[in-house]
Design a protein around this motif. Structure first.
Motif, PDB file in Angstrom:
ATOM      1  N   ARG A  36      -8.830  54.525  16.817  1.00  0.00           N
ATOM      2  CA  ARG A  36      -8.334  53.217  17.248  1.00  0.00           C
ATOM      3  C   ARG A  36      -6.869  53.001  16.880  1.00  0.00           C
ATOM      4  NH1 ARG A  36     -12.093  48.365  16.376  1.00  0.00           N
ATOM      5  NH2 ARG A  36     -13.152  49.481  18.018  1.00  0.00           N
ATOM      6  N   ASP A  72     -11.997  50.105  23.904  1.00  0.00           N
ATOM      7  CA  ASP A  72     -12.459  50.683  22.648  1.00  0.00           C
ATOM      8  C   ASP A  72     -13.194  49.643  21.810  1.00  0.00           C
ATOM      9  OD1 ASP A  72     -12.455  53.019  20.818  1.00  0.00           O
ATOM     10  OD2 ASP A  72     -11.266  51.691  19.540  1.00  0.00           O
ATOM     11  N   HIS A 109     -16.598  48.617  23.619  1.00  0.00           N
ATOM     12  CA  HIS A 109     -17.677  49.601  23.584  1.00  0.00           C
ATOM     13  C   HIS A 109     -18.069  50.045  22.183  1.00  0.00           C
ATOM     14  CE1 HIS A 109     -18.098  50.028  27.872  1.00  0.00           C
ATOM     15  NE2 HIS A 109     -16.785  50.001  27.963  1.00  0.00           N
ATOM     16  N   ARG A 110     -17.165  49.960  21.229  1.00  0.00           N
ATOM     17  CA  ARG A 110     -17.471  50.431  19.875  1.00  0.00           C
ATOM     18  C   ARG A 110     -17.492  49.319  18.839  1.00  0.00           C
ATOM     19  NH1 ARG A 110     -14.660  56.315  19.534  1.00  0.00           N
ATOM     20  NH2 ARG A 110     -14.799  56.770  21.730  1.00  0.00           N
ATOM     21  N   ARG A 141     -15.939  49.904  13.373  1.00  0.00           N
ATOM     22  CA  ARG A 141     -16.523  51.199  13.672  1.00  0.00           C
ATOM     23  C   ARG A 141     -16.128  52.211  12.615  1.00  0.00           C
ATOM     24  NH1 ARG A 141     -13.066  54.117  18.380  1.00  0.00           N
ATOM     25  NH2 ARG A 141     -11.611  54.977  16.924  1.00  0.00           N
ATOM     26  N   ASP A 142     -16.845  53.287  12.569  1.00  0.00           N
ATOM     27  CA  ASP A 142     -16.562  54.355  11.620  1.00  0.00           C
ATOM     28  C   ASP A 142     -15.199  54.969  11.911  1.00  0.00           C
ATOM     29  OD1 ASP A 142     -19.490  56.244  10.680  1.00  0.00           O
ATOM     30  OD2 ASP A 142     -18.068  55.129   9.467  1.00  0.00           O
ATOM     31  N   LYS A 143     -14.319  54.979  10.944  1.00  0.00           N
ATOM     32  CA  LYS A 143     -12.989  55.555  11.130  1.00  0.00           C
ATOM     33  C   LYS A 143     -13.047  57.069  11.285  1.00  0.00           C
ATOM     34  CE  LYS A 143     -11.572  53.364   7.461  1.00  0.00           C
ATOM     35  NZ  LYS A 143     -10.769  52.995   6.308  1.00  0.00           N
ATOM     36  N   THR A 199     -15.599  59.193  12.189  1.00  0.00           N
ATOM     37  CA  THR A 199     -16.444  59.890  13.160  1.00  0.00           C
ATOM     38  C   THR A 199     -16.155  59.530  14.609  1.00  0.00           C
ATOM     39  OG1 THR A 199     -18.175  58.217  12.981  1.00  0.00           O
ATOM     40  CG2 THR A 199     -18.337  60.139  11.520  1.00  0.00           C
ATOM     41  N   HIS A 200     -15.326  58.570  14.873  1.00  0.00           N
ATOM     42  CA  HIS A 200     -15.092  58.205  16.272  1.00  0.00           C
ATOM     43  C   HIS A 200     -13.691  58.464  16.655  1.00  0.00           C
ATOM     44  CE1 HIS A 200     -18.810  56.058  15.396  1.00  0.00           C
ATOM     45  NE2 HIS A 200     -19.053  56.236  16.687  1.00  0.00           N
TER      46      HIS A 200
END
Length: 109
Positions: free
Chosen positions: A51, A96, A99-100, A104-106, A108-109
């Motif tokens: 992100r 982003d 949808h997430r 969100r996990d820094k 793993t995404h």
């Protein structure tokens, strides 16, 4: 005032104005996002766009766009060059988040 040289940077031999600092910072931010993407992909072992890539895209685009719009440069080529990336980065950031989610996990995404 924003188009006047910054006196304490005169020792460099370059004419640097506040607007140029904004333009330089925006260009570094926009270019630096690729380093962030590279590091995230290397860590994940697969292509990843974190992100922060989109945040850097938006901020870098807006900073360079403002430089070309408001400084004494006022270059239509620079405006056009930065206008499209600004909107696409904003839209990609919106997607982003949509949808997430915000949190969100820094890693793993």
């Amino acid at each position: 005032m924003m188009n006047l040289p910054i006196e304490w940077l005169a020792w460099t031999g370059l004419v640097i104005t506040p607007w140029k600092l904004i333009g330089y910072t925006g260009a570094l931010m926009f270019g630096g996002r690729w380093l962030v993407q590279f590091i995230a992909s290397k860590r994940a072992g697969k292509p990843v766009i974190p992100r922060v890539f989109w945040y850097m895209s938006v901020i870098g685009s807006l900073m360079t766009l403002s430089y070309f719009l408001f400084s004494s440069k006022q270059d239509s080529v620079g405006v056009l060059q930065n206008l499209f990336p600004t909107f696409t980065a904003l839209y990609s950031l919106y997607l982003d988040i949509k949808h997430r989610g915000w949190h969100r996990d820094k890693a793993t995404h």
